[in-house]
Design a protein around this motif. Structure first.
Motif, PDB file in Angstrom:
ATOM      1  N   ALA A   1      39.742  49.604  48.669  1.00 33.70           N
ATOM      2  CA  ALA A   1      41.067  49.633  47.985  1.00 33.70           C
ATOM      3  C   ALA A   1      41.251  48.078  47.841  1.00 33.70           C
ATOM      4  O   ALA A   1      41.640  47.613  46.971  1.00 33.70           O
ATOM      5  CB  ALA A   1      41.912  50.588  48.506  1.00 33.70           C
ATOM      6  N   ILE A   2      41.246  47.322  48.805  1.00 32.42           N
ATOM      7  CA  ILE A   2      41.429  46.047  48.821  1.00 32.42           C
ATOM      8  C   ILE A   2      40.426  45.219  47.763  1.00 32.42           C
ATOM      9  O   ILE A   2      40.948  44.374  47.278  1.00 32.42           O
ATOM     10  CB  ILE A   2      41.721  45.494  50.185  1.00 32.42           C
ATOM     11  CG1 ILE A   2      42.920  46.114  51.108  1.00 32.42           C
ATOM     12  CG2 ILE A   2      41.973  43.920  50.178  1.00 32.42           C
ATOM     13  CD1 ILE A   2      42.844  45.827  52.522  1.00 32.42           C
ATOM     14  N   LEU A   3      39.207  45.496  48.122  1.00 33.42           N
ATOM     15  CA  LEU A   3      38.040  44.680  47.404  1.00 33.42           C
ATOM     16  C   LEU A   3      38.492  45.062  46.188  1.00 33.42           C
ATOM     17  O   LEU A   3      38.306  44.253  45.119  1.00 33.42           O
ATOM     18  CB  LEU A   3      36.938  45.385  47.844  1.00 33.42           C
ATOM     19  CG  LEU A   3      35.746  44.554  47.265  1.00 33.42           C
ATOM     20  CD1 LEU A   3      35.847  43.174  47.833  1.00 33.42           C
ATOM     21  CD2 LEU A   3      34.409  45.084  47.565  1.00 33.42           C
ATOM     22  N   CYS A   4      38.755  46.305  45.422  1.00 32.65           N
ATOM     23  CA  CYS A   4      39.176  46.599  44.256  1.00 32.65           C
ATOM     24  C   CYS A   4      40.371  45.596  43.501  1.00 32.65           C
ATOM     25  O   CYS A   4      40.166  45.196  42.834  1.00 32.65           O
ATOM     26  CB  CYS A   4      39.950  47.922  43.968  1.00 32.65           C
ATOM     27  SG  CYS A   4      38.387  49.382  43.886  1.00 32.65           S
ATOM     28  N   LEU A   5      41.371  45.389  44.523  1.00 35.49           N
ATOM     29  CA  LEU A   5      42.311  44.826  44.033  1.00 35.49           C
ATOM     30  C   LEU A   5      41.950  43.089  43.916  1.00 35.49           C
ATOM     31  O   LEU A   5      42.368  42.396  42.808  1.00 35.49           O
ATOM     32  CB  LEU A   5      43.584  44.515  45.114  1.00 35.49           C
ATOM     33  CG  LEU A   5      44.335  45.852  45.334  1.00 35.49           C
ATOM     34  CD1 LEU A   5      45.463  45.775  46.439  1.00 35.49           C
ATOM     35  CD2 LEU A   5      44.867  46.419  44.019  1.00 35.49           C
TER      36      LEU A   5
ATOM     37  N   TRP B   1      34.632  45.189  55.406  1.00 42.42           N
ATOM     38  CA  TRP B   1      35.701  44.197  55.601  1.00 42.42           C
ATOM     39  C   TRP B   1      35.320  42.819  55.553  1.00 42.42           C
ATOM     40  O   TRP B   1      36.058  41.723  55.341  1.00 42.42           O
ATOM     41  CB  TRP B   1      36.370  44.309  57.240  1.00 42.42           C
ATOM     42  CG  TRP B   1      37.336  45.422  57.275  1.00 42.42           C
ATOM     43  CD1 TRP B   1      37.227  46.769  57.763  1.00 42.42           C
ATOM     44  CD2 TRP B   1      38.823  45.274  56.676  1.00 42.42           C
ATOM     45  NE1 TRP B   1      38.149  47.508  57.775  1.00 42.42           N
ATOM     46  CE2 TRP B   1      39.184  46.737  57.068  1.00 42.42           C
ATOM     47  CE3 TRP B   1      39.374  44.664  55.988  1.00 42.42           C
ATOM     48  CZ2 TRP B   1      40.563  47.144  56.708  1.00 42.42           C
ATOM     49  CZ3 TRP B   1      40.667  44.741  55.644  1.00 42.42           C
ATOM     50  CH2 TRP B   1      41.365  46.097  55.776  1.00 42.42           C
ATOM     51  N   ASN B   2      33.838  42.490  55.769  1.00 38.97           N
ATOM     52  CA  ASN B   2      33.165  41.489  55.627  1.00 38.97           C
ATOM     53  C   ASN B   2      33.359  41.030  54.146  1.00 38.97           C
ATOM     54  O   ASN B   2      33.673  39.774  53.745  1.00 38.97           O
ATOM     55  CB  ASN B   2      31.707  41.435  55.803  1.00 38.97           C
ATOM     56  CG  ASN B   2      31.221  41.170  57.085  1.00 38.97           C
ATOM     57  OD1 ASN B   2      32.244  40.625  57.937  1.00 38.97           O
ATOM     58  ND2 ASN B   2      30.442  41.670  57.679  1.00 38.97           N
TER      59      ASN B   2
ATOM     60  N   VAL C   1      31.563  35.344  42.967  1.00 34.57           N
ATOM     61  CA  VAL C   1      31.547  35.898  44.104  1.00 34.57           C
ATOM     62  C   VAL C   1      32.040  37.365  43.972  1.00 34.57           C
ATOM     63  O   VAL C   1      31.320  38.252  44.523  1.00 34.57           O
ATOM     64  CB  VAL C   1      32.367  35.264  45.075  1.00 34.57           C
ATOM     65  CG1 VAL C   1      32.968  36.055  46.237  1.00 34.57           C
ATOM     66  CG2 VAL C   1      32.159  33.771  45.229  1.00 34.57           C
ATOM     67  N   ALA C   2      33.033  37.886  43.093  1.00 33.04           N
ATOM     68  CA  ALA C   2      33.438  39.109  42.909  1.00 33.04           C
ATOM     69  C   ALA C   2      31.928  40.034  42.397  1.00 33.04           C
ATOM     70  O   ALA C   2      32.063  41.062  43.223  1.00 33.04           O
ATOM     71  CB  ALA C   2      34.357  39.226  42.061  1.00 33.04           C
ATOM     72  N   THR C   3      31.419  39.491  41.381  1.00 32.58           N
ATOM     73  CA  THR C   3      30.095  40.233  41.040  1.00 32.58           C
ATOM     74  C   THR C   3      29.349  40.359  41.956  1.00 32.58           C
ATOM     75  O   THR C   3      28.396  41.402  42.041  1.00 32.58           O
ATOM     76  CB  THR C   3      29.657  39.522  39.639  1.00 32.58           C
ATOM     77  OG1 THR C   3      30.872  38.970  38.578  1.00 32.58           O
ATOM     78  CG2 THR C   3      28.664  40.177  38.985  1.00 32.58           C
ATOM     79  N   ALA C   4      29.163  39.443  42.759  1.00 33.92           N
ATOM     80  CA  ALA C   4      27.940  39.452  43.777  1.00 33.92           C
ATOM     81  C   ALA C   4      28.180  40.535  44.795  1.00 33.92           C
ATOM     82  O   ALA C   4      27.175  41.480  45.159  1.00 33.92           O
ATOM     83  CB  ALA C   4      27.984  38.369  44.570  1.00 33.92           C
ATOM     84  N   PHE C   5      29.330  41.110  45.001  1.00 35.37           N
ATOM     85  CA  PHE C   5      29.575  42.396  45.815  1.00 35.37           C
ATOM     86  C   PHE C   5      29.601  43.695  45.135  1.00 35.37           C
ATOM     87  O   PHE C   5      29.621  44.667  45.922  1.00 35.37           O
ATOM     88  CB  PHE C   5      30.875  42.080  46.817  1.00 35.37           C
ATOM     89  CG  PHE C   5      30.778  41.039  47.734  1.00 35.37           C
ATOM     90  CD1 PHE C   5      30.124  41.551  48.790  1.00 35.37           C
ATOM     91  CD2 PHE C   5      31.116  39.545  47.680  1.00 35.37           C
ATOM     92  CE1 PHE C   5      29.763  40.516  50.222  1.00 35.37           C
ATOM     93  CE2 PHE C   5      30.752  38.836  48.637  1.00 35.37           C
ATOM     94  CZ  PHE C   5      30.223  39.100  49.976  1.00 35.37           C
ATOM     95  N   THR C   6      30.020  43.578  43.799  1.00 32.11           N
ATOM     96  CA  THR C   6      30.344  44.990  43.215  1.00 32.11           C
ATOM     97  C   THR C   6      29.468  44.937  41.842  1.00 32.11           C
ATOM     98  O   THR C   6      29.367  46.283  41.454  1.00 32.11           O
ATOM     99  CB  THR C   6      31.797  44.813  42.854  1.00 32.11           C
ATOM    100  OG1 THR C   6      31.786  43.737  41.651  1.00 32.11           O
ATOM    101  CG2 THR C   6      32.777  44.646  43.841  1.00 32.11           C
ATOM    102  N   GLY C   7      28.651  44.204  41.842  1.00 32.43           N
ATOM    103  CA  GLY C   7      27.898  44.406  40.424  1.00 32.43           C
ATOM    104  C   GLY C   7      28.719  44.015  39.051  1.00 32.43           C
ATOM    105  O   GLY C   7      29.849  43.596  39.191  1.00 32.43           O
ATOM    106  N   VAL C   8      28.082  44.092  37.927  1.00 31.86           N
ATOM    107  CA  VAL C   8      28.745  43.913  36.653  1.00 31.86           C
ATOM    108  C   VAL C   8      29.695  44.894  36.505  1.00 31.86           C
ATOM    109  O   VAL C   8      29.492  45.966  36.035  1.00 31.86           O
ATOM    110  CB  VAL C   8      27.647  43.711  35.639  1.00 31.86           C
ATOM    111  CG1 VAL C   8      28.348  43.285  34.230  1.00 31.86           C
ATOM    112  CG2 VAL C   8      26.656  42.689  36.006  1.00 31.86           C
TER     113      VAL C   8
END
Lengths: 343, 266
Positions: free
Chosen positions: A67-71, A202-203, A260-267
């Protein structure tokens, strides 16, 4: 001033909305949690309780960081979109335009198809690292190709077109890689290109958090200068803005946040495009409001999308990129029709 | 006072401005004339430091313009261009307030807001203060831009000269608003601490309003002086390749120009 006060109210409302969707987002999913479960899990985590029940561990190690990563990712994409549209003075610009997201996707595709090519192995961080490197390198390539010694009127347009060209190149590279790949690598590439929050832990929250906050705060400091840019490079210069420095700094902030955001979640498409527009329709184009507002609304939109992605096909989940457009576009289109926004 | 010494600006091999030395005094309205491609706009942009010279200097109060910081400069010089496209439509008041950006940090002070009201009244745009810029007509847009630009340098600065540069601001205005605007510029230019330099295409407007004229041709100064000194038949033929007829307005004694035809017939 009245407009400023209305801005503050609007930001407060966005903040409340963001908290509400986050609470809903951690509560519901493949498994629903009661308030009591959530409190017990949070307490267990804080006190370092060793024998936490499995469902509480799932909640605290997967659901909450997700949830935090989404934000954070939503905020990065929203702010990236606001910065880029402001910088290019163009409403159809996306944060990935300067090559960042297609380069990251290409890096990810390489990782899936030729894992042996990479001599580094950093466990769960290998993919984000490769993707981030791809995003930064492709952006650097766009900058290097678009850079001319004379900082003229055409330089922003050149950057835009170079970005389009390099994006096309990387997309064809991704196409090639998925063409030669076999399952499961081919499916992984497709999945990654649609975005997914399932890798959240969490990382990733800490790393993306640093990039998001580290981008958002300086970006807010450039709000006034970006406002001045609305009336053109010359007039911004006349108002005391160093336009060349502003452009490169803002682009760098955008690349940091988006790569950085894209790296963890894709496009994840569309968030960066429509969030700034929704806010402009509602409150106008003042960047002093828009930058923080798009962080809040971007996070909210992505939270809602992720919630829908998780509950609509329980216990399976949809790629979030499919949902962002489904959620965002109707809102966007209805606002677009209701106001004289584009006049 | 504003001056240039041996100012040169090259684009590639071509010198758009070729060793211009000129002085622009406070309290007077200076207008630059010349045919297309003479370097008028380039000179204005160099004077306003929107461009950096290839060689030579622009001096603000005898100090090299290059040495001012962006913000210092923005507090003492404003530039009004031909037309401005605003990327996203702002309320008029917000746009005018932009003129005060170099003067305040995060939020405008009471002084900034007061100045905005004054300039909006001066340019007669107070009634549209809360309208969106995108809904204005071309002439209204330009008046709002005048207000914004003058808000930037509306108050005197102690021990320093203020500078206003006009880059063909009248192009999209009808004749009434042209005259109205030039009269307002004259009022502003009459202040002892203000240098105004502008490019105006209409020679008759130039005669009517300018205290001093600078006639350019191919990046060089062809003539510099009062309208009567500069607008001679000889100069006009040399610069514009047309044959002028100079008429005298019986009411003001000022010269007005009528053009017969090209040089071919002569």
């Amino acid at each position: 001033m009245n407009a400023r006060r209305a801005d503050r109210w609007c930001l407060a409302a966005l903040f409340v909305l963001m908290i509400a969707t986050t609470v809903a987002s951690i509560r519901y999913g493949a498994m629903d949690f009661s308030g009591h479960d959530m409190a017990a899990a949070a307490w267990g985590k804080l006190t370092g309780q060793a024998d936490m029940p499995l469902d509480q561990r799932i909640f605290i190690e997967l659901r909450v960081p997700r949830a935090i990563l989404c934000l954070l990712v939503g905020a990065s994409l929203g702010v990236g979109g606001t910065l880029m549209q402001g910088l290019f003075r163009n409403p159809i610009v996306e944060p990935g335009l300067v090559g960042t997201s297609s380069g990251a996707a290409f890096g990810a595709a390489l990782f899936y198809v030729f894992p042996a090519l990479l001599s580094v192995n950093l466990g769960g961080l290998t993919l984000p690292l490769v993707a981030c490197a791809g995003g930064v390198l492709s952006t650097y390539l766009v900058f290097a190709l678009a850079h001319t010694r004379r900082e003229g009127r055409s330089s922003i347009l050149r950057l835009l077109l170079t970005g389009l060209a390099i994006n096309a190149l990387f997309l064809s590279g991704i196409g090639f890689l998925s063409y030669v790949a076999r399952d499961p690598a081919a499916r992984s590439i497709i999945y990654w290109n649609l975005g997914t929050m399932s890798g959240a832990d969490w990382n990733s929250v800490v790393i993306v958090g640093i990039a998001t906050i580290g981008g958002l705060i300086p970006a807010m400091g450039f709000a006034k200068s970006l406002n001045a840019l609305m009336i053109g490079d010359d007039q911004a210069t006349a108002l005391g803005v160093n336009v060349g420095r502003l452009k490169w700094t803002v682009l760098t902030i955008n690349v940091l946040m988006v790569a950085v955001a894209t790296a963890f979640t894709g496009v994840i498409s569309f968030v960066g495009l429509i969030v700034p527009h929704i806010l402009r329709i509602v409150r106008g184009p003042d960047n002093r409001f828009l930058i923080l507002g798009s962080a809040l609304l971007g996070g909210t939109l992505l939270s809602v999308a992720d919630l829908i992605a998780r509950v609509s096909l329980r216990p399976a989940e949809l790629p979030i990129g499919i949902v962002t457009a489904v959620v965002g576009v109707p809102v966007f289109l209805s606002l677009l029709r209701s106001r004289e926004y584009l006049s | 006072m504003l001056s240039t010494t041996d100012l040169v600006f090259r684009m590639g091999k071509r010198a758009l401005i070729d060793r211009i030395s000129a002085r622009f005094e406070a309290g007077r309205l200076h207008l630059i004339l010349g045919p297309n491609g003479a370097g008028k706009s380039t000179l204005i942009r160099l004077l306003a430091r929107l461009l950096r010279p290839t060689a030579g200097k622009v001096l603000y109060d005898d100090r090299d313009a290059v040495s001012w910081s962006e913000r210092e400069l923005a507090r003492r010089r404003a530039v009004l261009p031909q037309a401005i496209e605003v990327a996203f439509s702002l309320p008029v008041r917000e746009l005018v307030l932009m003129g005060r950006y170099p003067h305040f940090g995060a939020r405008p002070g009471a002084e900034d807001l007061a100045i905005c009201d004054e300039v909006m009244r001066f340019f007669d745009v107070m009634a549209m203060a809360d309208r969106s810029y995108g809904t204005l007509s071309g002439g209204e847009c330009q008046r709002v831009q005048f207000a914004r630009v003058l808000a930037q340098i509306w108050r005197p600065i102690e021990g320093a000269t203020r500078h206003l540069f006009l880059d063909e601001p009248l192009t999209f205005l009808d004749v009434r608003h042209q005259i109205d605007f030039m009269e307002k510029v004259r009022i502003f230019a009459a202040e002892k601490d203000v240098v105004v330099v502008g490019v105006v295409h209409d020679l008759n407007l130039a005669v009517q309003f300018a205290d001093r004229l600078l006639l350019l041709d191919q990046g060089r100064v062809l003539a510099d002086g009062t309208p009567a000194e500069v607008l001679t038949g000889e100069n006009l033929r040399a610069a514009f390749a047309v044959a002028p007829v100079l008429l005298t307005n019986p009411a003001t004694g000022k010269k007005h120009l009528v053009f017969e035809s090209g040089m071919k017939g002569r």
